[in-house]
Design an enzyme around this catalytic site. Structure first.
Site, mmCIF file in Angstrom:
data_model
loop_
_atom_site.group_PDB
_atom_site.id
_atom_site.type_symbol
_atom_site.label_atom_id
_atom_site.label_comp_id
_atom_site.label_asym_id
_atom_site.label_seq_id
_atom_site.Cartn_x
_atom_site.Cartn_y
_atom_site.Cartn_z
ATOM 1 N N TYR A 56 0.871 -1.179 0.000
ATOM 2 C CA TYR A 56 0.000 0.000 0.000
ATOM 3 C C TYR A 56 0.912 1.236 0.000
ATOM 4 O O TYR A 56 1.513 1.598 1.013
ATOM 5 C CB TYR A 56 -0.891 0.044 1.245
ATOM 6 C CG TYR A 56 -1.994 -1.007 1.300
ATOM 7 C CD1 TYR A 56 -2.340 -1.775 0.195
ATOM 8 C CD2 TYR A 56 -2.719 -1.210 2.466
ATOM 9 C CE1 TYR A 56 -3.356 -2.726 0.260
ATOM 10 C CE2 TYR A 56 -3.742 -2.149 2.537
ATOM 11 C CZ TYR A 56 -4.043 -2.904 1.442
ATOM 12 O OH TYR A 56 -5.057 -3.841 1.517
ATOM 13 N N LEU A 210 -18.276 -1.198 1.690
ATOM 14 C CA LEU A 210 -18.993 -0.126 0.977
ATOM 15 C C LEU A 210 -18.764 -0.248 -0.531
ATOM 16 O O LEU A 210 -18.956 0.723 -1.271
ATOM 17 C CB LEU A 210 -18.533 1.251 1.482
ATOM 18 C CG LEU A 210 -18.782 1.530 2.968
ATOM 19 C CD1 LEU A 210 -18.289 2.926 3.346
ATOM 20 C CD2 LEU A 210 -20.261 1.365 3.315
ATOM 21 N N ARG A 212 -16.073 -0.243 -2.241
ATOM 22 C CA ARG A 212 -15.084 0.781 -2.632
ATOM 23 C C ARG A 212 -15.690 2.179 -2.672
ATOM 24 O O ARG A 212 -15.300 3.027 -3.480
ATOM 25 C CB ARG A 212 -14.470 0.450 -3.998
ATOM 26 C CG ARG A 212 -14.076 -0.999 -4.216
ATOM 27 C CD ARG A 212 -13.100 -1.457 -3.152
ATOM 28 N NE ARG A 212 -12.463 -2.711 -3.514
ATOM 29 C CZ ARG A 212 -11.150 -2.878 -3.609
ATOM 30 N NH1 ARG A 212 -10.347 -1.883 -3.345
ATOM 31 N NH2 ARG A 212 -10.644 -4.050 -3.900
ATOM 32 N N GLY A 213 -16.698 2.397 -1.838
ATOM 33 C CA GLY A 213 -17.346 3.713 -1.783
ATOM 34 C C GLY A 213 -18.601 3.783 -2.634
ATOM 35 O O GLY A 213 -19.406 4.710 -2.484
ATOM 36 N N SER A 216 -21.628 3.829 -0.470
ATOM 37 C CA SER A 216 -21.445 4.653 0.742
ATOM 38 C C SER A 216 -22.551 5.694 0.884
ATOM 39 O O SER A 216 -22.722 6.285 1.942
ATOM 40 C CB SER A 216 -20.097 5.375 0.686
ATOM 41 O OG SER A 216 -20.106 6.338 -0.369
HETATM 42 N N1 LIG Z 1 -7.385 -8.384 1.036
HETATM 43 C C1 LIG Z 1 -7.640 -7.619 0.006
HETATM 44 O O1 LIG Z 1 -7.521 -8.027 -1.149
HETATM 45 C C2 LIG Z 1 -8.108 -6.205 0.233
HETATM 46 C C3 LIG Z 1 -8.539 -5.439 -0.851
HETATM 47 C C4 LIG Z 1 -8.986 -4.156 -0.615
HETATM 48 C C5 LIG Z 1 -9.005 -3.635 0.661
HETATM 49 N N2 LIG Z 1 -8.570 -4.388 1.699
HETATM 50 C C6 LIG Z 1 -8.567 -3.846 3.086
HETATM 51 O O2 LIG Z 1 -9.872 -3.424 3.404
HETATM 52 C C7 LIG Z 1 -9.854 -2.068 3.827
HETATM 53 C C8 LIG Z 1 -11.159 -1.401 3.407
HETATM 54 O O3 LIG Z 1 -11.030 -0.915 2.078
HETATM 55 P P1 LIG Z 1 -12.122 -0.836 0.995
HETATM 56 O O4 LIG Z 1 -11.697 0.105 -0.019
HETATM 57 O O5 LIG Z 1 -12.406 -2.183 0.546
HETATM 58 O O6 LIG Z 1 -13.345 -0.230 1.854
HETATM 59 P P2 LIG Z 1 -14.788 0.274 1.463
HETATM 60 O O7 LIG Z 1 -15.442 0.465 2.768
HETATM 61 O O8 LIG Z 1 -15.481 -0.568 0.472
HETATM 62 O O9 LIG Z 1 -14.531 1.697 0.750
HETATM 63 C C9 LIG Z 1 -13.874 2.696 1.433
HETATM 64 C C10 LIG Z 1 -14.058 4.011 0.714
HETATM 65 O O10 LIG Z 1 -15.428 4.398 0.772
HETATM 66 C C11 LIG Z 1 -15.537 5.822 0.856
HETATM 67 N N3 LIG Z 1 -16.394 6.210 1.985
HETATM 68 C C12 LIG Z 1 -17.449 7.042 1.919
HETATM 69 N N4 LIG Z 1 -18.028 7.164 3.117
HETATM 70 C C13 LIG Z 1 -17.330 6.436 3.975
HETATM 71 C C14 LIG Z 1 -17.437 6.211 5.358
HETATM 72 N N5 LIG Z 1 -18.402 6.734 6.092
HETATM 73 N N6 LIG Z 1 -16.534 5.416 5.931
HETATM 74 C C15 LIG Z 1 -15.557 4.843 5.215
HETATM 75 N N7 LIG Z 1 -15.401 5.029 3.875
HETATM 76 C C16 LIG Z 1 -16.278 5.837 3.260
HETATM 77 C C17 LIG Z 1 -14.118 6.354 1.026
HETATM 78 O O11 LIG Z 1 -13.685 6.825 -0.235
HETATM 79 P P3 LIG Z 1 -13.746 8.414 -0.565
HETATM 80 O O12 LIG Z 1 -12.982 9.088 0.536
HETATM 81 O O13 LIG Z 1 -13.077 8.497 -1.885
HETATM 82 O O14 LIG Z 1 -15.194 8.762 -0.587
HETATM 83 C C18 LIG Z 1 -13.316 5.125 1.409
HETATM 84 O O15 LIG Z 1 -11.974 5.204 0.983
HETATM 85 C C19 LIG Z 1 -8.608 -1.477 3.192
HETATM 86 O O16 LIG Z 1 -8.134 -0.341 3.867
HETATM 87 C C20 LIG Z 1 -7.661 -2.638 3.270
HETATM 88 O O17 LIG Z 1 -7.066 -2.672 4.557
HETATM 89 C C21 LIG Z 1 -8.136 -5.667 1.499
#
Ligand SMILES: NC(=O)c1ccc[n+]([C@@H]2O[C@H](COP(=O)([O-])OP(=O)(O)OC[C@H]3O[C@@H](n4cnc5c(N)ncnc54)[C@H](OP(=O)(O)O)[C@@H]3O)[C@@H](O)[C@H]2O)c1
Length: 336
Positions: A56, A210, A212-213, A216
């Site tokens: 990352y 979410l 990836r948002g 959200s």
């Molecule tokens: N094992 C794997 O293959 C893998 C893959 C991906 C992620 N992960 C892990 O999972 C974690 C979660 O990531 P994700 O991208 O999958 O998460 P997600 O919850 O699907 O999306 C997060 C994104 O949603 C938006 N968002 C809008 N409102 C929000 C709120 N109230 N709270 C949080 N996010 C909000 C933000 O983007 P904006 O700021 O642009 O609006 C934020 O960056 C990562 O940090 C990582 O540690 C693991």
């Protein structure tokens, strides 16, 4: 925060974990001071699980976590904190992705660098980001088990692997959790992977709660035009797909309003409600997002509300795969 067990063999963790990936730029720029403030606020709120990957931001994320912990009294309370680190994804100086390497020698090398960057003596949960097709899972898990014996790691986790790989891995060393995408929009694990995890006593750390948002409640077609990172190429965020998916989000918004919560809160609460063996990772990079996400814990969905949310966003109605075709091909979890 009510604690959850991270599988039969794993530690106790907070109901929600904090995923730190977005603090290193995957969805666009992040503010360093705000990221650190968000990490501090998460720890203050009782979150005990921080998830990262050595790739990352090519080490940026681990250094950020180090800085956040160092700037707290007592180094952030290392013994009360669980650091979950993924390794194996290869990058180049232009930040392109170059496959995976989960050979034992590579793993030990990645681990040495992660310990150094994080400034810690051990990592709590260490996992390959993907199955390396060139390396039997037994070799990768066996090498992590060696690192456990040597005191550098505490638990073995896996990421995006399928049921057959889970069974093979578990024979080598107990697996505490599988990290895999799980949300109202991504329910592929429910058919085979989740039942096998439950049989083997392996927890789920759910990411993409979410989508990836996308779900959200804050994403819009206007925002899509300015996206430069992951979402620029993600099938669910493209043209007509996005239109249809955002229409589903509006249905979700209607149910969320009846429940008296925000769209993001009901989406997270829906994952929390899927079982005590599921630990959602929230992807907040700003304190306001963290506050909203933590509000999901106050929602306490009824069975009827879980049903209403599922009907408002049937996973089969979501258009587009969760990764681009080339990345979907790297997911062992999509093969079994
Ligand atoms: N094992 C794997 O293959 C893998 C893959 C991906 C992620 N992960 C892990 O999972 C974690 C979660 O990531 P994700 O991208 O999958 O998460 P997600 O919850 O699907 O999306 C997060 C994104 O949603 C938006 N968002 C809008 N409102 C929000 C709120 N109230 N709270 C949080 N996010 C909000 C933000 O983007 P904006 O700021 O642009 O609006 C934020 O960056 C990562 O940090 C990582 O540690 C693991």
């Amino acid at each position: 925060m009510t604690p959850r067990n991270l599988g039969r063999s794993g530690p106790v963790v907070s109901t929600l974990g904090l995923g730190c990936m977005a603090m290193s730029g995957i969805y666009g720029p992040a503010d360093r001071a705000e990221s650190i403030a968000t990490l501090h606020a998460a720890l203050d709120a009782g979150i005990t699980l921080l998830d990262t990957g050595d790739f990352y931001g090519m080490g940026h994320n681990e250094l950020l976590i180090r800085e956040a912990l160092a700037s707290r009294r007592g180094g952030g309370g290392r013994d009360k904190l669980l650091l979950s680190v993924k390794f194996g994804a290869l990058r180049d100086p232009a930040q392109n992705w170059g496959g995976y390497d989960a050979r034992p020698a590579a793993l030990k090398n990645f681990l040495a660098y992660s310990l150094q960057r994080l400034g810690v003596d051990y990592i709590d949960i260490y996992r390959p980001a993907r199955l390396d097709p060139q390396v039997p899972i037994e070799e990768t898990v066996g090498a992590i088990a060696d690192m456990i014996k040597a005191g550098y790691v505490r638990y073995v986790g896996l990421s995006e692997v399928g049921a057959a790989t889970l069974r093979r891995a578990q024979k080598v060393h107990p697996i505490c959790d599988l990290q895999i995408e799980y949300s109202l929009a991504s329910r592929g694990l429910e058919a085979q992977i989740l039942p096998v995890c439950r049989e083997l006593g392996i927890a789920i750390t759910a990411y993409g709660v979410l989508s990836r948002g996308l779900i959200s409640g804050h994403f819009s077609r206007e925002r899509a035009a300015g996206e430069a990172g992951f979402r620029k190429h993600s099938p669910r965020f493209q043209g007509e797909n996005l239109e249809k998916n955002l229409a589903l989000v509006e249905q979700l918004r209607g149910v969320a309003a009846e429940i008296g919560a925000s769209v993001a809160q009901v989406a997270i609460a829906w994952v929390v409600a899927q079982g005590p063996d599921i630990v959602p990772l929230i992807g907040a990079k700003r304190r306001e997002q963290l506050t909203e996400s933590l509000g999901a814990l106050e929602v306490g969905l009824t069975v009827a509300q879980v049903g209403a949310l599922t009907r408002a966003m049937p996973a089969e109605a979501v258009v587009g795969t969760r990764y681009m075709a080339s990345q979907m091909g790297q997911l062992d979890s999509e093969r079994s």
